[in-house]
Enzyme design. Sequence first.
Site, PDB file in Angstrom:
ATOM      1  N   GLY A 109      12.227 -39.722   2.901  1.00 41.50           N
ATOM      2  CA  GLY A 109      11.857 -41.002   2.453  1.00 41.50           C
ATOM      3  C   GLY A 109      10.621 -41.393   3.132  1.00 41.50           C
ATOM      4  O   GLY A 109       9.857 -40.784   3.702  1.00 41.50           O
ATOM      5  N   SER A 168      18.271 -44.409  -6.310  1.00 47.51           N
ATOM      6  CA  SER A 168      16.962 -43.785  -6.774  1.00 47.51           C
ATOM      7  C   SER A 168      17.241 -42.591  -7.465  1.00 47.51           C
ATOM      8  O   SER A 168      16.394 -41.693  -8.202  1.00 47.51           O
ATOM      9  CB  SER A 168      16.270 -42.724  -5.383  1.00 47.51           C
ATOM     10  OG  SER A 168      17.427 -41.888  -5.044  1.00 47.51           O
ATOM     11  N   CYS A 228      -2.481  -3.485   7.283  1.00 47.97           N
ATOM     12  CA  CYS A 228      -2.230  -3.640   8.650  1.00 47.97           C
ATOM     13  C   CYS A 228      -2.746  -2.526   9.591  1.00 47.97           C
ATOM     14  O   CYS A 228      -2.549  -1.468   9.068  1.00 47.97           O
ATOM     15  CB  CYS A 228      -0.604  -4.089   8.808  1.00 47.97           C
ATOM     16  SG  CYS A 228       0.514  -2.681   8.330  1.00 47.97           S
ATOM     17  N   LEU A 253      20.097 -29.992  -0.157  1.00 46.55           N
ATOM     18  CA  LEU A 253      18.870 -29.310   0.019  1.00 46.55           C
ATOM     19  C   LEU A 253      18.882 -27.807  -0.120  1.00 46.55           C
ATOM     20  O   LEU A 253      17.983 -27.188   0.313  1.00 46.55           O
ATOM     21  CB  LEU A 253      18.216 -29.647   1.289  1.00 46.55           C
ATOM     22  CG  LEU A 253      17.923 -31.263   1.664  1.00 46.55           C
ATOM     23  CD1 LEU A 253      17.087 -30.952   3.005  1.00 46.55           C
ATOM     24  CD2 LEU A 253      17.022 -31.692   0.643  1.00 46.55           C
ATOM     25  N   GLU A 269       0.815  -1.080   0.030  1.00 44.51           N
ATOM     26  CA  GLU A 269      -0.009   0.035  -0.016  1.00 44.51           C
ATOM     27  C   GLU A 269       0.917   1.193  -0.018  1.00 44.51           C
ATOM     28  O   GLU A 269       0.636   2.240  -0.640  1.00 44.51           O
ATOM     29  CB  GLU A 269      -0.853  -0.200   0.984  1.00 44.51           C
ATOM     30  CG  GLU A 269      -1.911  -1.311   1.273  1.00 44.51           C
ATOM     31  CD  GLU A 269      -1.337  -2.208   2.108  1.00 44.51           C
ATOM     32  OE1 GLU A 269      -2.261  -3.085   2.690  1.00 44.51           O
ATOM     33  OE2 GLU A 269      -0.018  -2.632   1.856  1.00 44.51           O
ATOM     34  N   CYS A 282      -0.329   0.629   7.822  1.00 44.11           N
ATOM     35  CA  CYS A 282      -0.913   0.778   6.219  1.00 44.11           C
ATOM     36  C   CYS A 282      -2.295   1.406   6.026  1.00 44.11           C
ATOM     37  O   CYS A 282      -2.544   2.229   5.312  1.00 44.11           O
ATOM     38  CB  CYS A 282      -0.659  -0.496   5.451  1.00 44.11           C
ATOM     39  SG  CYS A 282       0.833  -0.861   5.113  1.00 44.11           S
ATOM     40  N   THR A 324       9.878 -45.421  -4.958  1.00 47.06           N
ATOM     41  CA  THR A 324      10.702 -44.010  -4.999  1.00 47.06           C
ATOM     42  C   THR A 324      12.158 -44.381  -5.120  1.00 47.06           C
ATOM     43  O   THR A 324      13.076 -43.470  -5.159  1.00 47.06           O
ATOM     44  CB  THR A 324      10.587 -43.333  -3.658  1.00 47.06           C
ATOM     45  OG1 THR A 324      10.886 -44.167  -2.495  1.00 47.06           O
ATOM     46  CG2 THR A 324       9.163 -42.813  -3.555  1.00 47.06           C
ATOM     47  N   ALA A 325      12.341 -45.818  -4.904  1.00 48.31           N
ATOM     48  CA  ALA A 325      13.981 -46.204  -4.972  1.00 48.31           C
ATOM     49  C   ALA A 325      13.916 -47.933  -5.148  1.00 48.31           C
ATOM     50  O   ALA A 325      12.712 -48.444  -4.750  1.00 48.31           O
ATOM     51  CB  ALA A 325      14.601 -45.939  -3.625  1.00 48.31           C
ATOM     52  N   ASP A 335      22.556 -39.920   0.500  1.00 48.05           N
ATOM     53  CA  ASP A 335      22.848 -39.289  -0.311  1.00 48.05           C
ATOM     54  C   ASP A 335      23.359 -38.032  -0.180  1.00 48.05           C
ATOM     55  O   ASP A 335      23.863 -37.377  -1.134  1.00 48.05           O
ATOM     56  CB  ASP A 335      21.296 -38.642  -1.125  1.00 48.05           C
ATOM     57  CG  ASP A 335      20.308 -39.692  -1.476  1.00 48.05           C
ATOM     58  OD1 ASP A 335      20.935 -40.764  -1.962  1.00 48.05           O
ATOM     59  OD2 ASP A 335      19.200 -39.620  -1.439  1.00 48.05           O
TER      60      ASP A 335
END
Length: 362
Positions: free
Chosen positions: A294, A171, A78, A207, A55, A87, A164-165, A203
């Site tokens: 997993g 995987s 707000c 991430l 705003e 705001c 998944t594996a 693994d």
Amino acid sequence: MFSYEDHFWMGEALKLARLGLYTTSPNPRVGCVLVRDGKRVGSGWHRKAGEPHAEVLALREAGNAAIGATAYVTLEPCSHFGKTPPCADALIEAKIARAVVAMQDPNPRVAGSGIARLREAGIRVECGLMESAAAQLNAGFVSRMTRGLPRVTSKMGMSLDGRTALANGMSQWITGDDARRDVQRFRARSCAVLTGIGSILADDSRLNVREFECERQPLRVVADSNLRMPPSARILEGGALIYSAVRDEKKIAILEEKGGAVVVLPDGNGRVDLRAMLKDLAGRGCNELLVEAGAVLNGALLREKLLDELLLYVAPSILGDMARGIASLGELSSLDQRVGLEWKDVRRIGRDLRIMAEVEHV
């Protein structure tokens, strides 16, 4: 109640709000458009916590043209002093005539008080236009404010038969390059990414967001009940939050020296208290949590009804019944025990399918 023009300008405000998809956390994504005599005179979107709200930016652009204008705002202005002034007061001082608000702010510090302040100042306020779209854009913020928990989405890459594996743990890679690039965008918009210690040991995952330009990295989080995290794990580079069920001061000191921060939250059964973990993350300002884990952690989250959404990447392949599944739920004796889903979106990403599904909590 709302005209075609109202829908058009609120749609423009929502487009602006989406520009903050990767930057506004822990604040909500908000857009604002000021319209006078059918023309846009100012617009803005909230980019980052501590910076001006949507705003304020729209009012700066409009200047005196804001007098008598209509403000289209995707979230209630707000009414409290935080890192920036209210705001609602700024809109009142600018002498706007009308405010169209998509949704009320779920933050208890606001929760209708901003709308009330505008009305008390003689401004005509109408609420609820395109509310569902605004709520979806800020689903994580709404969850944190109303439930004290982040919105939790689990990403799974799997074969057509839900594997998944392989049985030996291999995987990489079930899904294709396009799907993996798509995941990077979901990581970038998330406040935090959670995995289990099993995935780290298998693994050595980092991430982090790669192949996608972003201003901030999500908080990396690991559920590690027995504190098995290797000090050499790559996830510790740049910092990671580790939740454990055991207090091994020596190991904690080593991990913290390497960049980790350890929080001990036992559930009484030798595992991390997952609900307490999510509440702790919400207390740290986490709106959206992406799970990349997993079958063990996914199963635990599903059993405790802590998963809100599944993000499934389905490859055109079959791995067979010896391969690993997506969630360890134990043996079900009745179909009533199954986890129900509601399909929200299905589309092709490269050679794979991406399915987004809401988890039904009965």
